[in-house]
Enzyme design. Structure first.
Site, PDB file in Angstrom:
ATOM      1  N   SER A  57      60.773   3.884  52.151  1.00 26.30           N
ATOM      2  CA  SER A  57      59.763   3.528  51.150  1.00 26.30           C
ATOM      3  C   SER A  57      58.462   4.244  51.482  1.00 26.30           C
ATOM      4  CB  SER A  57      59.517   2.020  51.130  1.00 26.30           C
ATOM      5  OG  SER A  57      58.444   1.721  50.260  1.00 26.30           O
ATOM      6  N   ILE A  62      55.250   4.867  58.544  1.00 28.40           N
ATOM      7  CA  ILE A  62      55.878   6.127  58.968  1.00 28.40           C
ATOM      8  C   ILE A  62      56.121   7.032  57.764  1.00 28.40           C
ATOM      9  CG2 ILE A  62      57.863   7.176  60.122  1.00 28.40           C
ATOM     10  CD1 ILE A  62      55.929   5.618  61.983  1.00 28.40           C
ATOM     11  N   CYS A  63      56.596   6.465  56.662  1.00 32.18           N
ATOM     12  CA  CYS A  63      56.834   7.270  55.455  1.00 32.18           C
ATOM     13  C   CYS A  63      55.523   7.823  54.922  1.00 32.18           C
ATOM     14  CB  CYS A  63      57.529   6.433  54.385  1.00 32.18           C
ATOM     15  SG  CYS A  63      59.151   5.822  54.892  1.00 32.18           S
ATOM     16  N   ASP A  64      54.473   7.037  55.007  1.00 33.47           N
ATOM     17  CA  ASP A  64      53.134   7.467  54.598  1.00 33.47           C
ATOM     18  C   ASP A  64      52.710   8.690  55.406  1.00 33.47           C
ATOM     19  OD1 ASP A  64      50.088   7.313  55.352  1.00 33.47           O
ATOM     20  OD2 ASP A  64      50.218   6.230  53.456  1.00 33.47           O
ATOM     21  N   ILE A  67      55.094  11.864  54.407  1.00 40.09           N
ATOM     22  CA  ILE A  67      54.843  12.557  53.143  1.00 40.09           C
ATOM     23  C   ILE A  67      53.497  13.284  53.180  1.00 40.09           C
ATOM     24  CG2 ILE A  67      53.835  10.617  51.869  1.00 40.09           C
ATOM     25  CD1 ILE A  67      55.432  11.701  49.389  1.00 40.09           C
TER      26      ILE A  67
END
Length: 170
Positions: A57, A62-64, A67
């Site tokens: 998500s 971590i995804c933030d 990306i």
């Protein structure tokens, strides 16, 4: 096909649905949804070097980071390279996230509807119906040149190895 023990989520082993993608194989076609709820197939992305990042998500720490890092890196590499992020986030959430954080150099797609990408690339986590963290680099010839299933979903991928794979092709 189900695979257990490939990755963990916060230390706990999870089950991945689908077969593992291996370097050298033809990249499977898949269907995802864009920010306007239009179906998009991988066929539309073929013919260029493509880095595909699979994430649980965008609205997680971590995804933030991931990306944002790839968005910055995308501005430094060839325009012949596409970077796409695929998650189970709804397209509306992806659109909001990208607007809020000025993500303009990578494209986001949602697998929420059919989990087609997740199943075909072996990253769908059975227990929580989210995608595992993974990176695939596909050459202009539609062959997989790099595949990394991040062992711990809550950890960052190896950015340097993925970017090196892209730069070797560009």
């Amino acid at each position: 096909m189900e695979r257990k023990g490939i990755v963990t989520l916060k230390g706990k082993s999870v089950t991945l649905i689908g077969e593992e993608i291996k370097v050298g194989q033809e990249a499977p076609d898949f269907m995802v949804v864009d920010k306007d709820l239009n179906d998009v197939t991988f066929d539309k992305l073929k013919g260029k070097i493509t880095l595909i990042a699979s994430v649980p998500s965008l609205d997680t720490p971590i995804c933030d980071l991931e990306i944002k890092r790839f968005n910055d890196e995308a501005g430094k590499i060839s325009k012949d390279v596409k970077i796409v992020f695929i998650s189970m986030d709804l397209p509306f959430a992806q659109k909001r996230f990208c607007q809020e954080y000025k993500i303009k150099n990578v494209k986001t797609f949602s697998d929420y509807n059919k989990a087609d990408f997740g199943g075909k690339y072996g990253v769908l986590i059975k227990e929580i119906r989210l995608l595992s963290r993974a990176i695939f680099v596909v050459g202009a010839d539609n062959k997989v040149k790099y595949a990394d299933y991040v062992k711990e979903v809550a950890e960052q991928p190896n950015y340097d190895a993925a970017l090196d794979a892209v730069k070797r092709l560009a």
